[in-house]
Design an enzyme around this catalytic site. Structure first.
Site, mmCIF file in Angstrom:
data_model
loop_
_atom_site.group_PDB
_atom_site.id
_atom_site.type_symbol
_atom_site.label_atom_id
_atom_site.label_comp_id
_atom_site.label_asym_id
_atom_site.label_seq_id
_atom_site.Cartn_x
_atom_site.Cartn_y
_atom_site.Cartn_z
ATOM 1 C CG ASP A 43 67.356 34.960 37.273
ATOM 2 O OD1 ASP A 43 68.119 35.907 37.015
ATOM 3 O OD2 ASP A 43 66.836 34.797 38.405
ATOM 4 N NE ARG A 52 68.656 27.207 43.701
ATOM 5 C CZ ARG A 52 68.021 28.316 44.097
ATOM 6 N NH1 ARG A 52 67.472 29.119 43.204
ATOM 7 N NH2 ARG A 52 67.954 28.643 45.367
ATOM 8 C CB ILE A 73 62.513 32.076 37.063
ATOM 9 C CG1 ILE A 73 61.170 31.377 36.820
ATOM 10 C CG2 ILE A 73 62.723 33.231 36.101
ATOM 11 C CD1 ILE A 73 59.953 32.253 37.098
ATOM 12 C CG LEU A 113 50.433 25.629 38.673
ATOM 13 C CD1 LEU A 113 50.874 26.473 37.479
ATOM 14 C CD2 LEU A 113 48.974 25.215 38.498
ATOM 15 N N GLY A 114 53.779 25.344 41.512
ATOM 16 C CA GLY A 114 53.795 25.737 42.926
ATOM 17 C C GLY A 114 53.444 27.209 43.029
ATOM 18 N NE ARG A 115 55.549 28.765 48.208
ATOM 19 C CZ ARG A 115 55.885 28.043 49.278
ATOM 20 N NH1 ARG A 115 55.130 28.085 50.354
ATOM 21 N NH2 ARG A 115 56.963 27.304 49.289
ATOM 22 C CB ILE A 116 57.334 30.709 41.656
ATOM 23 C CG1 ILE A 116 57.919 31.310 42.943
ATOM 24 C CG2 ILE A 116 57.894 31.422 40.424
ATOM 25 C CD1 ILE A 116 59.416 31.062 43.152
ATOM 26 C CG HIS A 118 70.285 33.427 40.926
ATOM 27 N ND1 HIS A 118 70.763 32.240 41.401
ATOM 28 C CD2 HIS A 118 69.064 33.569 41.494
ATOM 29 C CE1 HIS A 118 69.897 31.695 42.231
ATOM 30 N NE2 HIS A 118 68.835 32.503 42.302
ATOM 31 C CD GLU A 152 73.440 30.837 39.851
ATOM 32 O OE1 GLU A 152 72.744 30.560 38.867
ATOM 33 O OE2 GLU A 152 72.991 31.362 40.891
HETATM 34 C C1 8YV Z 1 68.096 34.511 45.731
HETATM 35 C C2 8YV Z 1 66.974 32.237 45.372
HETATM 36 O O1 8YV Z 1 68.548 35.015 44.511
HETATM 37 O O2 8YV Z 1 64.939 32.164 46.500
HETATM 38 C C3 8YV Z 1 65.865 31.533 46.019
HETATM 39 O O3 8YV Z 1 65.895 30.313 46.068
HETATM 40 O O4 8YV Z 1 67.807 31.677 44.735
HETATM 41 C C4 8YV Z 1 66.986 33.680 45.431
HETATM 42 O O5 8YV Z 1 65.884 34.319 45.886
HETATM 43 C C5 8YV Z 1 69.228 34.183 46.545
HETATM 44 O O6 8YV Z 1 69.034 33.294 47.568
HETATM 45 C C6 8YV Z 1 69.821 35.458 47.036
HETATM 46 O O7 8YV Z 1 71.085 35.290 47.366
#
Ligand code: 8YV
Length: 319
Positions: free
Chosen positions: A262, A238, A236, A157-160, A285, A267
């Site tokens: 994503d 890694r 969303i 539960l960080g920012r995102i 992604h 990838e």
């Molecule tokens: C980008 C990301 O897709 O914020 C991140 O950690 O993986 C992404 O926002 C990426 O860095 C764009 O190349």
């Protein structure tokens, strides 16, 4: 006659949109690693002159690159995730690192929630149903599972993660989360310290953890089994946060209901077994991939570089 002022030399690891490339090229002498035919040779030739690296979240900078740049002072990451940068190699030499937090949070949360809705309501298949004439020839599209009012789990539960939760609250969902400690800014949501309990709770499990060596495969086979045949995992963050082998197996044999992803190991060359599965939504992604956010990310990359070379405080330092 005044001497022309020499610009700091930087290494650019991957391409940026033209609206970033033009100002970057005018402020710095940019060595474009991604255009080099012989990348080790390119690093050997230019490395000793490089004072900063501009990279992207998923590309980072590995130890070999950092070591080739013997005069390196700063790595500026276009992305909030800095897991692809060898942080130990940076710390050993006092190299600073910056990222682009905050500016991308809302768009990443939007895409995560859109992926949940899209997959749960079968929107990709429904689009095909219209286009291929199935609607006319076969009739009604098969019924799908609702989102409203069901149970969500947020792993990290960080920012995102917090922004994902705020959106899910709008769908009347029963929200729980796992993090190192309960967050005072999430009072109405249930704190479950054990990720397995979170997985048991969740119809929809969102993976929103910052990736590190410690979080590698935190979503393992046991946790996936707890999400279960009716559940969905949305990633969303890694790929490394999930044991992808266990995920594919569970999707194949139905012990996990569905996934919406994503991010992928290796990838953009994702595991081809994903392509044969109907119960996974595949995205390239692009959670931060809006024009507005990417412009803000590019500006922050340059502003951090400029601040460093002007001897000012970094805007968004990792350290
Ligand atoms: C980008 C990301 O897709 O914020 C991140 O950690 O993986 C992404 O926002 C990426 O860095 C764009 O190349």
């Amino acid at each position: 006659m005044s001497q022309p002022v020499s610009k700091p030399i930087i290494l650019q690891v991957g391409p940026y949109p033209e609206w970033d490339q033009t100002p970057l090229d005018s402020a710095f002498e940019v060595k474009k690693y991604f255009e080099a035919q012989d990348q080790p040779g390119f690093l050997a030739e230019h490395g000793p002159t490089i004072r900063a690296i501009a990279t992207r979240g998923e590309l980072g900078a590995d130890r070999a690159m950092i070591e080739a740049c013997s005069a390196l002072e700063l790595i500026s990451v276009y992305g909030v995730g800095f897991d692809a940068v060898d942080l130990d190699a940076c710390r050993e030499r006092g190299i600073r690192v910056t990222n682009t937090p905050d500016v991308l949070t809302q768009d990443v949360a939007d895409l995560g929630v859109a992926m949940m809705l899209c997959q749960s309501r079968g929107m990709i298949g429904a689009e095909r149903w219209v286009r291929d004439g199935s609607w006319a020839s076969k009739g009604l599209y098969p019924l799908k599972r609702r989102v409203f009012g069901r149970k969500a789990g947020i792993l990290g539960l960080g920012r995102i993660g917090f922004e994902v939760g705020k959106r899910l609250a709008g769908f009347g969902m029963d929200i729980a989360y796992t993090d190192i400690a309960a967050k005072e800014y999430a009072p109405g949501w249930t704190f479950l310290p054990d990720p397995l309990d979170l997985a048991r709770h969740a119809d929809f499990l969102f993976v929103t953890l910052a990736a590190s060596a410690q979080t590698r495969h935190v979503v393992n086979g046991d946790l996936i089994a707890c999400v279960g045949p009716e559940g969905m995992i949305i990633n969303i963050s890694r790929a490394s946060n999930i044991d992808e082998e266990a995920l594919i197996t569970a999707l194949q044999n139905g012990t996990l209901g569905a996934a919406a992803l994503d991010v992928f190991e290796g990838e953009p060359a994702l595991d081809p077994r994903f392509l044969d599965l109907d119960n996974v939504l595949l995205q390239p992604h692009h959670a931060s991939g809006t024009i507005e956010t990417r412009k803000a990310m590019g500006k922050l990359v340059r502003d951090n570089l400029s601040a460093h070379f002007a001897g000012q405080d970094l805007l968004t330092p990792v350290f």
